[in-house]
Design a protein around this motif. Structure first.
Motif, PDB file in Angstrom:
ATOM      1  N   LYS A 131      -0.719  76.048  12.912  1.00 41.50           N
ATOM      2  CA  LYS A 131      -0.528  75.058  11.860  1.00 41.50           C
ATOM      3  C   LYS A 131      -1.834  74.829  11.091  1.00 41.50           C
ATOM      4  O   LYS A 131      -1.856  74.853   9.857  1.00 41.50           O
ATOM      5  CB  LYS A 131      -0.040  73.734  12.449  1.00 41.50           C
ATOM      6  N   THR A 158       5.543  74.018  10.652  1.00 40.41           N
ATOM      7  CA  THR A 158       4.870  72.766  10.312  1.00 40.41           C
ATOM      8  C   THR A 158       3.695  72.973   9.342  1.00 40.41           C
ATOM      9  O   THR A 158       3.183  72.014   8.781  1.00 40.41           O
ATOM     10  CB  THR A 158       4.360  72.029  11.576  1.00 40.41           C
ATOM     11  N   SER A 159       3.286  74.234   9.141  1.00 45.69           N
ATOM     12  CA  SER A 159       2.233  74.491   8.145  1.00 45.69           C
ATOM     13  C   SER A 159       2.779  74.360   6.720  1.00 45.69           C
ATOM     14  O   SER A 159       2.019  74.235   5.768  1.00 45.69           O
ATOM     15  CB  SER A 159       1.656  75.892   8.334  1.00 45.69           C
TER      16      SER A 159
END
Ligand code: PLP
Length: 423
Positions: A131, A158-159
């Motif tokens: 991430k 989630t990045s």
């Protein structure tokens, strides 16, 4: 007070999700298994109503039995006696001990990288490091193998950068995706070296070539390879002499090394960056000093002990040979993991229960979401501790199950051969 606030009904919302997976046959049941230190693969099974029985475990990721190694246990005991049980803080706030520092040095040395960083699990190492690294590059394109582990997928997701999923181990597909993508655009290829459910190896040489041709970084999860492959026991990149071409290597202390925790090894700058920006590293209490001390001892032992690894691979070959002569098909991709495809979650669980209840041998059913629906399997993991006698007992039990459940099994045959390529 309103009568119809959502809280009056929220438990049934959750329960109906649980009921759904029960109907589909992949509701998870945790077997209560107490392994016996020094006697692996023997364990005590608590089967309910206070009853126990002795079983053989055939599905542990403690690949080398290092969790029961005497020197590892005494390193843990002595660290706990000297420093206490917990670390007492995050790495930044009083939670860094000499064991943490030595462990990271040992990991860097293992992978011939400048520096390493220890996390509380391999999962959080992947999620947090990916991430933060991906997020750092504007417009980063992530290339991800379709069978990547959940921890890699979560880190990528989630990045919030663009991702492209290439077909499992399909270098041509990866190249096709990259056609027309600007060489100057930041890119990162994320993959595993040994896929734990397929038991196959990534085509690392070709992936490295693609990365070089397209200007991409490589993030390699070696979780199922560290401690097992390569002259230095550092994994597949080590075995093939390719470690210098891998930008970030991820590993675990929990499988072949037998403890708990995970790590990344890379350049000084990447490690310094992740250490400074990754929330999953910063905002959590560091690993217990005893775990760091035990891991350190385990890595040192495994590195120098070629014998334990050769016994391991001999036992893997012996199990495969016995399965072949028993007529039980399995995926053989040359690795140490032996998946036997079942193709149906209920049947998978039934076979596992039958083996445990009737033969006292334990292989956990591997169902969705760990593997795609229709490719359910049992996954056999031999260790240096499984002697020929226990192997023969296990294969006889599996043979009994196989022929008993054969009529039901054949129904699912076509289903799984389409989805999973047996090599
Ligand atoms: C088990 C596993 C992890 C997570 O490692 P833990 O140390 O158990 O959290 C990461 N990647 C792969 C491929 C795994 O199988």
């Amino acid at each position: 007070m309103k009568n119809h606030n959502w809280k009056s009904n929220y438990l049934s919302t959750l329960q109906s999700e649980i009921d759904k997976i029960k109907d589909e046959g992949h509701y998870r049941v945790f077997n209560n298994i107490e392994r016996k230190a020094g006697q692996f693969p023997k364990a005590t099974r608590h089967s309910g109503n206070g009853q126990t029985e002795e079983i053989d475990v055939w599905c542990s990721n403690d690949y080398l039995g290092m969790s029961q190694n005497k020197n590892v246990i005494s390193a843990m005991q002595s660290a706990a006696e000297k420093l206490g049980a917990g670390s007492g803080g995050t790495r930044n706030i009083s939670g860094t001990t000499n064991f943490h520092i030595q462990l990271e040095k040992e990991i860097a040395l293992l992978h011939k990288k400048e520096r390493a960083l220890a996390f509380n699990s391999g999962y959080s190492a992947n999620e947090s490091a990916l991430k933060s690294i991906i997020s750092a590059f504007d417009n980063c394109l992530v290339l991800s193998d379709e069978l990547n582990h959940a921890s890699l997928i979560e880190g990528i997701r989630t990045s919030k950068k663009e991702k492209a999923i290439y077909r499992h181990n399909d270098v041509k597909h990866l190249k096709d995706i990259l056609k027309g993508v600007d060489f100057m655009r930041p890119k990162i290829i994320v993959l595993e070296s040994v896929y734990s459910m397929e038991a196959d190896f990534a085509p690392l040489e070709d992936i490295i070539q693609v990365a070089q041709d397209n200007g991409a970084l490589i993030y390699l999860d070696e979780v199922h390879a560290v401690g097992l492959y390569g002259p230095n026991a550092a994994g597949v990149a080590d075995q093939r002499g390719l470690a210098e071409h891998i930008d970030i290597i991820n590993g675990t202390l929990a499988k072949a090394f037998g403890l708990a925790g995970g790590y990344i090894a890379s350049t000084e700058t990447i490690i310094d960056f992740v250490r400074s920006f990754s929330k999953g590293f910063i905002f959590t209490t560091s690993m217990c000093p005893a775990v760091a001390a035990g891991s350190l001892e385990s890595i040192r032992q495994v590195k120098k002990s070629n014998e334990i690894r050769s016994t391991f691979f001999e036992n893997v070959d012996f199990v495969k040979k016995e399965l072949r002569s028993a007529g039980i098909p399995f995926l053989d991709s040359g690795s140490h993991i032996i998946p036997v495809l079942i193709g149906d979650s209920k049947l998978c669980k039934e076979i596992s229960d039958f083996l445990l209840n009737e033969h006292q041998v334990y292989v956990q059913p591997i169902n969705y979401p760990t593997v795609p629906k229709g490719t359910e399997r049992i996954r056999i993991t031999p260790t240096p501790c499984h002697d020929p006698e226990s192997t023969e007992k296990f294969v006889d039990a599996l043979k009994d199950a196989w022929f008993k459940f054969m009529p039901q099994l054949s129904k699912f045959e076509n289903q799984f051969t389409n989805k999973t390529k047996a090599v």
